[in-house]
Enzyme design. Structure first.
Site, PDB file in Angstrom:
ATOM      1  N   HIS A 257       0.838  -1.203   0.000  1.00 56.61           N
ATOM      2  CA  HIS A 257       0.000   0.000   0.000  1.00 56.61           C
ATOM      3  C   HIS A 257       0.873   1.253   0.000  1.00 56.61           C
ATOM      4  O   HIS A 257       0.724   2.140  -0.848  1.00 56.61           O
ATOM      5  CB  HIS A 257      -0.911  -0.020   1.235  1.00 56.61           C
ATOM      6  CG  HIS A 257      -1.779   1.189   1.387  1.00 56.61           C
ATOM      7  ND1 HIS A 257      -3.092   1.214   1.020  1.00 56.61           N
ATOM      8  CD2 HIS A 257      -1.508   2.436   1.846  1.00 56.61           C
ATOM      9  CE1 HIS A 257      -3.605   2.405   1.249  1.00 56.61           C
ATOM     10  NE2 HIS A 257      -2.655   3.188   1.759  1.00 56.61           N
ATOM     11  N   GLU A 258       1.799   1.319   0.958  1.00 58.07           N
ATOM     12  CA  GLU A 258       2.651   2.516   1.054  1.00 58.07           C
ATOM     13  C   GLU A 258       3.537   2.640  -0.190  1.00 58.07           C
ATOM     14  O   GLU A 258       3.810   3.741  -0.655  1.00 58.07           O
ATOM     15  CB  GLU A 258       3.486   2.494   2.335  1.00 58.07           C
ATOM     16  CG  GLU A 258       2.669   2.483   3.638  1.00 58.07           C
ATOM     17  CD  GLU A 258       1.633   3.603   3.766  1.00 58.07           C
ATOM     18  OE1 GLU A 258       1.849   4.694   3.195  1.00 58.07           O
ATOM     19  OE2 GLU A 258       0.585   3.376   4.427  1.00 58.07           O
ATOM     20  N   GLU A 287      -4.550   8.009  -2.907  1.00 60.17           N
ATOM     21  CA  GLU A 287      -5.031   6.757  -2.327  1.00 60.17           C
ATOM     22  C   GLU A 287      -5.411   5.743  -3.409  1.00 60.17           C
ATOM     23  O   GLU A 287      -5.289   4.541  -3.207  1.00 60.17           O
ATOM     24  CB  GLU A 287      -6.217   7.057  -1.404  1.00 60.17           C
ATOM     25  CG  GLU A 287      -6.579   5.947  -0.464  1.00 60.17           C
ATOM     26  CD  GLU A 287      -5.499   5.591   0.552  1.00 60.17           C
ATOM     27  OE1 GLU A 287      -4.538   6.367   0.727  1.00 60.17           O
ATOM     28  OE2 GLU A 287      -5.616   4.514   1.151  1.00 60.17           O
TER      29      GLU A 287
END
Ligand code: ZN
Length: 492
Positions: A257-258, A287
């Protein structure tokens, strides 16, 4: 030429902001505890300097002069975005910015201490002050709803009037799907909670990050209390993660995700350092980039057809599981207490809860002393679960300690944008999913670079979405994606 002077001025502001980001990164990774007070001072001083520059008469004059010049389309876009930022920045008095910055560091430390004691009452006072500050901040902008002013920080143009119906329709689409899943035979993911060594989890995640294109010569990964990405330029974008040796799903997807956020930042134009076009479009688009890697790619069957045999070789504990069992387990839908550990479907309900509570806090209809009860009631209502303590309830998110009210909705928007972008990536990139099955995500990254990253703030979220997919954000894409995925896993 005024444009050249404007570039110089904007780059100086960026220098200060990135220096603040370095101090924040250090604060949340390696800083010794006794440094807290001096660090708060240092960050406050730099924030004030940045704000002074961003609000200076000189900057306004330079922007005005640049507006008169014969510029390229890109330069024009930079100047008009700079004017927009200036117009917004001057609405906040310097003394207020200083107070907010000082209190933000205090509130963060109060939150960390409260988490340690598992006691919301230790955070309540700092949170109350933070909410007063945020209400004061909103009052400077004079928007239709005070929460609109805060939303605009993260998602330019977003309003309660738009988000209320969006969340309503999302809720109406997702609740029946959740019901079907609950009625189906449940997935066993207990093997993800066996012991998996920290070192092996870390090494495996580092390998995947490298493979999907995260540039370790322009970044690094460390451990932190709450995973985040921070950028000091497109040439230094750092990520953090956390580990649980009894929960395999914690570290890896948090890292991916990061890394998705970081790939976006690393993909911004270096020649536009400090300029609006050299920075990210909005938090929802940010996002969308983390979620497209974490979920659409990183929880997809195609990705794991390549990676699962490697996982079995490199991480002890998966010898007796099949690819199908693993795929189902990592996509298990289960209403739970912790947002960051939630599945893709129930995640949206965690966001809706925070959205409702934040609106109440900022409107003044909900007081922080009643917040814990309101939080617990909302979890019962939306997800049918109730926190037994504060760490798994109201103290789980860092956002309020940072004063980031209005941030949470961008998580849901990001996931909706991700589904829409991914649907178009599949149409545009030949054989995308068979390439992913062979461990090749290069074409996909290039597509993101050329369709999204390279534009920075040139377009708004909505303009970018139309450019990439031909239409505005449409919740149907997420619903179709989720429905197809869970239909296979839950066999309905
Ligand atoms: Zn994120």
């Amino acid at each position: 030429m005024s444009y050249i002077l404007l570039e110089k001025k904007l780059k100086e502001i960026a220098d200060l902001q990135y220096a603040i980001a370095v101090l924040h990164w250090d604060q949340e990774t390696y800083m010794p505890i006794k440094s807290s007070a001096s660090r708060s001072r240092q960050i406050a001083t730099l924030s004030t300097l940045a704000h002074q520059k961003a609000c200076s008469e000189e900057l306004k004059n330079t922007i005005d002069a640049a507006l008169e010049e014969n510029l390229t389309k890109e330069q024009k876009a930079n100047v008009s975005l700079a004017l927009k930022d200036y117009t917004k920045a001057v609405l906040l008095p310097e003394a207020f910015v200083n107070r907010l910055s000082l209190h933000t560091s205090e509130a963060y430390h109060a939150w960390v201490a409260a988490r340690k004691q598992n006691d919301y009452s230790l955070f309540q006072e700092a949170l109350t002050t933070m909410i007063e500050l945020k209400r004061e901040q909103a009052s400077f902008y004079k928007t239709a709803h005070p929460y609109d002013a805060l939303l605009d920080e993260y998602e330019p143009g977003a309003t309660v009037a738009q988000l209320d119906p969006l969340f309503k329709s999302l809720k109406e689409q997702l609740l029946p799907l959740l019901k079907r899943i609950k009625q189906a035979e449940q997935v066993d993911n207990s093997f993800l909670h066996k012991y998996y060594s920290q070192q092996q989890q870390w090494d495996f995640s580092m390998q995947i990050l490298q493979h999907i294109g995260y540039d370790f010569e322009a970044g690094r990964q460390d451990f932190a209390e709450h995973p985040f990405t921070t950028s000091f330029s497109s040439q230094d974008v750092r990520i953090t993660t956390r580990v649980d040796e009894y929960d395999f799903s914690n570290l890896l997807w948090s890292s991916i995700h990061e890394a998705g956020h970081a790939l976006y930042e690393q993909g911004l134009r270096d020649d536009m350092y400090g300029m609006p076009i050299g920075s990210a479009c909005s938090l929802s688009i940010h996002e969308s980039q983390s979620r497209i890697w974490e979920n659409n790619i990183g929880r997809g069957i195609h990705f794991w057809r390549y990676w699962f045999p490697i996982l079995q070789q490199q991480v002890d504990g998966f010898e007796n599981s099949s690819l199908q069992e693993f795929y189902a387990a990592i996509n298990k839908v289960s209403p739970s207490l912790i947002r960051t550990e939630a599945d893709e479907l129930t995640y949206h309900f965690h966001v809706m809860i925070r959205y409702e509570l934040e609106k109440g806090l900022i409107e003044g209809t909900l007081h922080p002393k009643d917040l814990k009860q309101a939080w617990n009631d909302a979890y019962q209502n939306y997800l049918g679960v109730c926190p037994q303590d504060d760490v798994t309830g109201i103290l789980q998110d860092i956002h309020w300690s940072h004063g980031s009210f209005g941030y949470f909705p961008t998580y849901s928007l990001g996931s909706l944008y991700a589904a829409q972008f991914y649907a178009f990536a599949k149409q545009t990139i030949p054989n995308l999913e068979s390439a992913i099955e062979h461990g090749d995500t290069k074409d996909f990254l290039n597509w993101l670079r050329n369709s999204i990253h390279t534009f920075g703030r040139r377009y708004t979220s909505d303009e970018l979405c139309k450019l990439v997919t031909g239409s505005s954000l449409d919740t149907q894409y997420f619903f179709d994606y989720a429905h197809n995925k869970y239909k296979d896993i839950y066999k309905f």
